[in-house]
Scaffold this motif. Structure first.
Motif, PDB file in Angstrom:
ATOM      1  N   GLN A   1       0.712  -1.288  -0.098  1.00 16.63           N
ATOM      2  CA  GLN A   1       0.082   0.135  -0.251  1.00 16.63           C
ATOM      3  C   GLN A   1       0.929   1.348   0.015  1.00 16.63           C
ATOM      4  O   GLN A   1       0.597   2.268  -0.744  1.00 16.63           O
ATOM      5  CB  GLN A   1      -0.924   0.119   1.339  1.00 16.63           C
ATOM      6  N   GLN A   2       1.926   1.059   0.790  1.00 15.35           N
ATOM      7  CA  GLN A   2       2.785   2.391   0.861  1.00 15.35           C
ATOM      8  C   GLN A   2       3.391   2.755  -0.451  1.00 15.35           C
ATOM      9  O   GLN A   2       3.550   3.787  -1.024  1.00 15.35           O
ATOM     10  CB  GLN A   2       4.077   2.190   1.924  1.00 15.35           C
ATOM     11  N   ILE A   3       4.065   1.934  -1.062  1.00 14.47           N
ATOM     12  CA  ILE A   3       4.422   1.867  -2.435  1.00 14.47           C
ATOM     13  C   ILE A   3       3.326   2.287  -3.409  1.00 14.47           C
ATOM     14  O   ILE A   3       3.619   3.340  -4.415  1.00 14.47           O
ATOM     15  CB  ILE A   3       5.037   0.444  -3.038  1.00 14.47           C
ATOM     16  N   ALA A   4       2.158   1.656  -3.556  1.00 15.36           N
ATOM     17  CA  ALA A   4       1.224   2.253  -4.283  1.00 15.36           C
ATOM     18  C   ALA A   4       0.644   3.593  -4.095  1.00 15.36           C
ATOM     19  O   ALA A   4       0.517   4.313  -4.991  1.00 15.36           O
ATOM     20  CB  ALA A   4      -0.061   1.483  -4.073  1.00 15.36           C
ATOM     21  N   ASP A   5       0.671   4.086  -3.050  1.00 15.94           N
ATOM     22  CA  ASP A   5       0.429   5.379  -2.617  1.00 15.94           C
ATOM     23  C   ASP A   5       1.513   6.508  -3.018  1.00 15.94           C
ATOM     24  O   ASP A   5       0.923   7.740  -3.606  1.00 15.94           O
ATOM     25  CB  ASP A   5       0.328   5.721  -1.095  1.00 15.94           C
ATOM     26  N   ALA A   6       2.673   5.974  -2.694  1.00 15.22           N
ATOM     27  CA  ALA A   6       4.064   6.790  -3.148  1.00 15.22           C
ATOM     28  C   ALA A   6       3.870   6.976  -4.770  1.00 15.22           C
ATOM     29  O   ALA A   6       3.981   7.998  -5.144  1.00 15.22           O
ATOM     30  CB  ALA A   6       5.228   6.206  -2.706  1.00 15.22           C
ATOM     31  N   LEU A   7       3.710   5.898  -5.494  1.00 16.23           N
ATOM     32  CA  LEU A   7       3.636   6.106  -6.886  1.00 16.23           C
ATOM     33  C   LEU A   7       2.709   6.628  -7.563  1.00 16.23           C
ATOM     34  O   LEU A   7       2.523   7.358  -8.366  1.00 16.23           O
ATOM     35  CB  LEU A   7       3.796   4.562  -7.723  1.00 16.23           C
ATOM     36  N   ARG A   8       1.402   6.410  -6.852  1.00 15.41           N
ATOM     37  CA  ARG A   8      -0.097   7.170  -7.261  1.00 15.41           C
ATOM     38  C   ARG A   8       0.255   8.952  -7.039  1.00 15.41           C
ATOM     39  O   ARG A   8      -0.026   9.644  -8.035  1.00 15.41           O
ATOM     40  CB  ARG A   8      -1.136   6.823  -6.399  1.00 15.41           C
ATOM     41  N   ASP A   9       0.833   9.091  -6.138  1.00 14.90           N
ATOM     42  CA  ASP A   9       1.266  10.591  -5.875  1.00 14.90           C
ATOM     43  C   ASP A   9       2.247  11.151  -6.794  1.00 14.90           C
ATOM     44  O   ASP A   9       2.043  12.328  -7.366  1.00 14.90           O
ATOM     45  CB  ASP A   9       1.465  10.916  -4.301  1.00 14.90           C
ATOM     46  N   GLU A  10       3.147  10.335  -7.241  1.00  8.83           N
ATOM     47  CA  GLU A  10       4.177  10.826  -8.243  1.00  8.83           C
ATOM     48  C   GLU A  10       3.508  11.000  -9.594  1.00  8.83           C
ATOM     49  O   GLU A  10       3.837  11.968 -10.283  1.00  8.83           O
ATOM     50  CB  GLU A  10       5.576   9.808  -8.283  1.00  8.83           C
ATOM     51  N   VAL A  11       2.527  10.156  -9.876  1.00 12.41           N
ATOM     52  CA  VAL A  11       1.829  10.290 -11.145  1.00 12.41           C
ATOM     53  C   VAL A  11       0.977  11.469 -11.110  1.00 12.41           C
ATOM     54  O   VAL A  11       0.752  12.407 -11.917  1.00 12.41           O
ATOM     55  CB  VAL A  11       1.068   9.180 -11.477  1.00 12.41           C
ATOM     56  N   LEU A  12       0.063  11.544 -10.069  1.00 14.69           N
ATOM     57  CA  LEU A  12      -0.871  12.834  -9.828  1.00 14.69           C
ATOM     58  C   LEU A  12      -0.128  14.176  -9.780  1.00 14.69           C
ATOM     59  O   LEU A  12      -0.480  15.046 -10.129  1.00 14.69           O
ATOM     60  CB  LEU A  12      -1.622  12.657  -8.740  1.00 14.69           C
ATOM     61  N   ALA A  13       1.183  14.018  -9.310  1.00 13.34           N
ATOM     62  CA  ALA A  13       1.873  15.311  -9.079  1.00 13.34           C
ATOM     63  C   ALA A  13       2.635  15.654 -10.609  1.00 13.34           C
ATOM     64  O   ALA A  13       3.049  16.612 -10.722  1.00 13.34           O
ATOM     65  CB  ALA A  13       2.933  15.284  -7.839  1.00 13.34           C
ATOM     66  N   GLY A  14       2.580  14.687 -11.463  1.00 11.85           N
ATOM     67  CA  GLY A  14       3.371  15.024 -12.992  1.00 11.85           C
ATOM     68  C   GLY A  14       4.663  14.800 -12.864  1.00 11.85           C
ATOM     69  O   GLY A  14       5.340  15.166 -13.694  1.00 11.85           O
ATOM     70  N   ARG A  15       5.367  14.077 -11.559  1.00 13.10           N
ATOM     71  CA  ARG A  15       6.461  13.816 -11.570  1.00 13.10           C
ATOM     72  C   ARG A  15       7.039  12.751 -12.423  1.00 13.10           C
ATOM     73  O   ARG A  15       8.069  12.492 -12.808  1.00 13.10           O
ATOM     74  CB  ARG A  15       7.153  13.682 -10.084  1.00 13.10           C
ATOM     75  N   LEU A  16       5.917  11.610 -12.645  1.00 12.16           N
ATOM     76  CA  LEU A  16       6.183  10.527 -13.552  1.00 12.16           C
ATOM     77  C   LEU A  16       5.425  10.860 -14.662  1.00 12.16           C
ATOM     78  O   LEU A  16       4.007  10.948 -14.952  1.00 12.16           O
ATOM     79  CB  LEU A  16       5.724   9.296 -12.826  1.00 12.16           C
TER      80      LEU A  16
END
Length: 231
Positions: free
Chosen positions: A14-29
């Motif tokens: 869950q922590q990894i999923a949350d971190a990657l989701r935040d990266e995508v939503l922030a436009g960093r990925l």
């Protein structure tokens, strides 16, 4: 104990999923960015299993796309995709507001019922935070509060399946919108900020007014994206 490993892995997932989701939503990925399970596992210093599970979860939510040969990548959504997401969201919210006028259990109490008023007040506070972020042009903060706003608003209707489906649509549409909105030099004053108007309309049991507010929000965001791609 055997259970501890399961809990740890689930928490990591869950922590990894949350971190990657935040990266995508922030436009960093960025859209089209591809990566493998090993790359993410090395980045976070964990084993491949929770990473693979997290990436599969995000793929199921439409935040990532699975590529059989290259691992996973951030999807490249078009404005047509966004238009279709809005249409799907509207079908869900229109049904919610229709339930309001049809005497849904969540809204059978008088408008001044303390429990109903308290629940709407909580949602309204989320809306106020979302509006402040929108006015300031703080996209990352806006997305966080907007998602919480709709989560809590849909929870008032007492149907977790409806809430989960709407949340997925809103996350997916933000993933799409961010890819375009970050092209703007500044977002201050350009993002929709009518969350509290929607709560107030629902508090008054005005379903048609609520529909009109959501329609205006959808039209505003769609026009913004279309203008960005028309040139």
């Amino acid at each position: 104990m055997p259970g501890n490993g399961t809990v740890t892995r689930s928490t990591l997932r869950q922590q990894i999923a949350d971190a990657l989701r935040d990266e995508v939503l922030a436009g960093r990925l960025r859209p089209g960015r591809a990566f493998t399970v090993k790359e993410i596992a090395d980045q976070y210093g964990v084993s491949a299993t929770p990473v693979r599970e997290a990436l599969v979860d995000l793929s199921a939510q439409g935040i990532l796309e699975a590529d059989q040969h290259r691992g996973f990548r951030v999807p490249e959504y078009s404005v047509t995709d966004y238009r279709n997401m809005i249409e799907a969201r509207s079908l869900v919210t229109d049904g919610m507001f229709q339930a309001l006028t049809a005497g849904h259990p969540a809204f059978r109490t008088p408008p001044d019922d303390p429990r109903t008023a308290a629940a709407l007040a909580t949602v309204r506070r989320r809306g106020e935070e979302a509006q402040r972020a929108a006015t300031a042009g703080d996209l990352s903060v806006l997305i966080g509060y907007d998602l919480r706003f709709w989560r809590e608003l849909s929870a008032l209707f007492g149907n977790p399946y409806l809430g989960d489906f709407l949340h997925r649509l809103r996350v997916q549409s933000w993933v799409c919108a961010v890819q375009y909105l970050l092209r703007l030099p500044g977002l201050r004053g350009r993002l929709w900020a009518g969350h509290t108007d929607l709560v107030d309309a629902l508090a008054r049991r005005e379903a048609e007014a609520a529909r009109a507010i959501v329609a205006a929000s959808n039209a505003h965001s769609l026009a913004l994206l279309e203008n960005l791609t028309s040139g």
